[in-house]
Write a protein that holds these residues in place. Structure first.
Motif, PDB file in Angstrom:
ATOM      1  N   ALA A 226      22.336  24.361   9.435  1.00  0.00           N
ATOM      2  CA  ALA A 226      21.892  25.264   8.071  1.00  0.00           C
ATOM      3  C   ALA A 226      20.484  24.638   8.149  1.00  0.00           C
ATOM      4  CB  ALA A 226      22.568  24.413   6.975  1.00  0.00           C
ATOM      5  N   MET A 227      19.690  25.525   9.213  1.00  0.00           N
ATOM      6  CA  MET A 227      18.107  25.213   9.523  1.00  0.00           C
ATOM      7  C   MET A 227      17.548  26.464   9.224  1.00  0.00           C
ATOM      8  SD  MET A 227      18.396  22.801  12.957  1.00  0.00           S
ATOM      9  CE  MET A 227      18.942  24.067  13.915  1.00  0.00           C
ATOM     10  N   GLY A 228      18.033  27.398   8.237  1.00  0.00           N
ATOM     11  CA  GLY A 228      17.283  28.456   7.870  1.00  0.00           C
ATOM     12  C   GLY A 228      17.059  29.412   9.127  1.00  0.00           C
ATOM     13  N   PRO A 229      15.848  29.916   9.161  1.00  0.00           N
ATOM     14  CA  PRO A 229      15.322  30.833  10.406  1.00  0.00           C
ATOM     15  C   PRO A 229      15.313  29.910  11.755  1.00  0.00           C
ATOM     16  CG  PRO A 229      13.678  30.522   8.959  1.00  0.00           C
ATOM     17  CD  PRO A 229      14.742  29.878   8.300  1.00  0.00           C
ATOM     18  N   TRP A 230      15.172  28.483  11.493  1.00  0.00           N
ATOM     19  CA  TRP A 230      15.078  27.808  12.830  1.00  0.00           C
ATOM     20  C   TRP A 230      16.628  27.500  13.203  1.00  0.00           C
ATOM     21  CZ3 TRP A 230      11.773  27.346   8.616  1.00  0.00           C
ATOM     22  CH2 TRP A 230      10.412  27.384   9.289  1.00  0.00           C
ATOM     23  N   SER A 231      17.604  27.949  12.580  1.00  0.00           N
ATOM     24  CA  SER A 231      18.885  27.854  13.192  1.00  0.00           C
ATOM     25  C   SER A 231      18.952  28.565  14.635  1.00  0.00           C
ATOM     26  CB  SER A 231      20.141  28.712  12.247  1.00  0.00           C
ATOM     27  OG  SER A 231      19.956  27.838  10.943  1.00  0.00           O
ATOM     28  N   LEU A 232      17.978  29.608  14.914  1.00  0.00           N
ATOM     29  CA  LEU A 232      17.975  30.256  16.059  1.00  0.00           C
ATOM     30  C   LEU A 232      17.850  29.519  17.196  1.00  0.00           C
ATOM     31  CD1 LEU A 232      15.020  30.665  17.544  1.00  0.00           C
ATOM     32  CD2 LEU A 232      14.855  32.173  15.439  1.00  0.00           C
TER      33      LEU A 232
END
Length: 366
Positions: A181-187
């Motif tokens: 659940a890391m926002g855009p850093w989930s990529l």
């Protein structure tokens, strides 16, 4: 059962809260600080039925109700309050419509309110950083843990499929389930598992100290800027601050959330636009000039559910402009999915398997 949640934003905090309510052990791993990115810099606007006719409708309605419940259930003041919402426009210089009186007395000449689009029964607001922090504090008060560090890998069983924890700065944190659940850093997690692409859309904003002079009315205005129409959003908060945002763009996502900075040209344009809305939006009243990256997927819907080709791995990200609104229902649904194997809300529209996974080689150099 122990669950590791990667990400200390509003989504991660809400997942942790609903898991702890079930007595499940949770460890939240956060690289920088709680609500460091969009969860601390968003507008915080909530709408009950603005997703009607879309796959998000049930999630949004449930989450809108949960926001009201959490305001009386969790200790802390994050400025939850019902509010009205209006649409309108800013008439450019020379436009005859500038002679119309503004419907709301605190607005400047040329700001025209066209219609009310939200009532105190259907729209509300929270202070997103205070909300996220209060939820995380409640998790910690009930025995949850917050671990500061950077997740560098998923730890798996010998079968290579089942998650058994995460590696954080070289150390293993064991778990029975892992949530990304890391926002855009989930990529970044796409290098460890099969995940669709998550993009970051940068949104600049300015926060003003307006005290009690601005009523609880959200504004969605069309503004002509350099010959093009721009949508500008105004969100007055209960703590006396007003959040104004516009001019979102696509920009390279910094590896570290703490490195996010606003584009100075965009901030200058936004400030000039804000000053035309009301004399209350003067440079002397500015509290913050900032930007955040909102997580966006290819089809505009969030990723909520089990990670394909893995056991014990889950993801919750890609909520775009509705991250603060939909965080409670996302947390509740994912907690149900992890604990019971199914959620009460239909999560099939948000199944990560609906989209093609990102090619990990595209992350080379990140």
């Amino acid at each position: 059962m122990r669950v590791v949640i990667c990400g200390g934003g509003v989504i991660g905090a809400c997942i942790a809260w609903f898991l702890r309510r079930r007595g499940i052990d949770v460890i939240v791993v956060e690289r920088t600080e709680v609500a460091a990115a969009a969860s601390g810099k968003a507008g915080g606007f909530l709408a009950r039925d603005w997703c009607a006719g879309t796959p998000l409708d049930a999630l949004a309605r449930r989450s809108f109700a949960l926001h009201a419940e959490l305001a009386s259930e969790i200790a802390g003041d994050w400025g939850y309050r019902p509010m009205s919402a209006y649409s309108g426009f800013v008439a450019p210089d020379g436009d005859a419509r500038r002679n119309l009186l503004p419907t709301l007395a605190w607005l400047a000449k040329g700001v025209v309110i066209a219609q009310r689009i939200g009532t105190r029964e259907t729209t509300a607001i929270v202070h997103p950083r205070k909300f996220t922090s209060a939820v995380m504090d409640a998790v910690l008060a009930q025995g949850g843990q917050l671990h500061h560090g950077r997740v560098t890998a998923i730890v798996r069983d010998a079968d290579g499929v089942t998650a058994r924890g995460v590696e954080v700065d070289g150390n293993v944190v064991e778990a029975d389930a892992v949530v990304i659940a890391m926002g855009p850093w989930s990529l970044l997690a796409a290098q460890w598992m099969s995940l669709p692409a998550v993009y970051g859309q940068r949104s600049p904003s300015i926060v003003y100290d307006t005290g009690t002079d601005v009523p609880a009315d959200a504004l969605f205005l069309e503004y002509e800027d350099d010959g093009s129409a721009v949508s500008i959003e105004v969100f007055p908060r209960a703590d006396g601050s007003t959040h104004i945002t516009a001019l979102s763009d696509i920009a390279p996502l910094p590896l570290d959330p703490a490195s996010v900075t606003p584009d100075q040209d965009a901030i200058a344009r936004l400030q000039a636009m804000s000053e035309r809305l009301s004399p209350l939006f003067s440079s002397a009243n500015i509290i913050a000039r900032q930007a955040c990256f909102r997580p966006v997927t290819q089809d505009g819907l969030p990723l909520i559910g089990k990670v394909p080709e893995s056991n014990g791995l889950y993801v919750a990200t890609g909520h775009n402009v509705w991250g603060i609104l939909n965080a409670p229902a996302t947390g509740e649904a994912l907690a149900q999915l992890i604990a019971d194997g199914a959620a009460q809300i239909d999560l099939s529209p948000f199944d990560p398997a609906r989209l093609s996974p990102l090619d990990p080689s595209l992350l080379h150099g990140r």
